[in-house]
Design a protein around this motif. Structure first.
Motif, PDB file in Angstrom:
ATOM      1  N   TYR A 100      50.268  40.937  34.741  1.00 60.93           N
ATOM      2  CA  TYR A 100      50.015  41.876  35.837  1.00 60.93           C
ATOM      3  C   TYR A 100      48.928  42.825  35.380  1.00 60.93           C
ATOM      4  O   TYR A 100      48.865  43.181  34.197  1.00 60.93           O
ATOM      5  N   SER A 132      41.562  46.544  44.263  1.00 60.69           N
ATOM      6  CA  SER A 132      42.066  45.372  44.977  1.00 60.69           C
ATOM      7  C   SER A 132      41.989  44.143  44.087  1.00 60.69           C
ATOM      8  O   SER A 132      41.199  44.081  43.148  1.00 60.69           O
ATOM      9  N   GLU A 133      42.777  43.153  44.423  1.00 59.94           N
ATOM     10  CA  GLU A 133      42.697  41.860  43.742  1.00 59.94           C
ATOM     11  C   GLU A 133      41.326  41.271  44.047  1.00 59.94           C
ATOM     12  O   GLU A 133      40.942  41.157  45.198  1.00 59.94           O
TER      13      GLU A 133
END
Length: 172
Positions: free
Chosen positions: A150, A134-135
């Motif tokens: 990214y 997850s971020e």
């Protein structure tokens, strides 16, 4: 558990190799690390914890390679990464994330597509468990962690083969 993970090999797909103009997708790459575990190993969260503790995980993916005592993992401070940050996702969702990252409007060169299929998509197809990092948010970004445009990270667990694949797809 960490002692039970053995690094078996790596693969690196640099998009620059497949394009004539590096400004067009030339700064994208995929790094794959394969580690073996014993088939009777613990649950997936235990395998994720072992991976996080393994020296192959200590890579900032910015050219320095694996630093056995390094404090960074990709754009993040290593100390802030835990197994709970990895979300289980479906093969379809993983493929979607990667295909969108590769760029659906780009006519992917045949050789690159072949390499991505062999090194990434075939692994996704055989994985029993697929986890996506997850971020982590701004507080987890290390001092120069914004070098990646990214950063997509997947952990693929293939229990039948006794393998974990750490797959990082990023731009810099």
């Amino acid at each position: 558990m960490n002692n039970e993970l053995a690094h078996e090999g790596s693969a690196f797909i640099n998009f620059r190799r497949y394009v004539s103009d590096p400004k067009e997708h030339g700064f994208r790459w995929v790094d794959i690390r394969e580690l073996r575990f014993s088939v009777q190993s613990v649950h997936d969260r235990g395998l994720l914890a072992a991976l996080i503790g393994h020296e192959q995980f200590r890579d900032d993916y910015a050219g320095g390679g694996v630093l056995p005592e390094g404090p960074r993992h990709g754009p993040y401070w290593l100390r802030l990464i835990t197994p709970d940050l990895y979300e289980p996702i479906s093969q379809e969702k993983a493929v979607q994330i990667l295909r969108e990252w590769v760029d659906p409007l780009w006519d992917v060169p045949t050789e690159l597509e072949t390499d991505l299929q062999r090194e990434v998509f075939d692994r996704l197809a055989t994985a029993d468990g697929i986890y996506y990092l997850s971020e982590l948010g701004d507080e987890a970004i290390h001092d120069w962690g914004r070098v990646h445009g990214y950063f997509h990270e997947f952990v693929l667990i293939d229990r039948a083969a006794g393998q974990i694949a750490l797959v990082v797809a990023a731009d810099d």
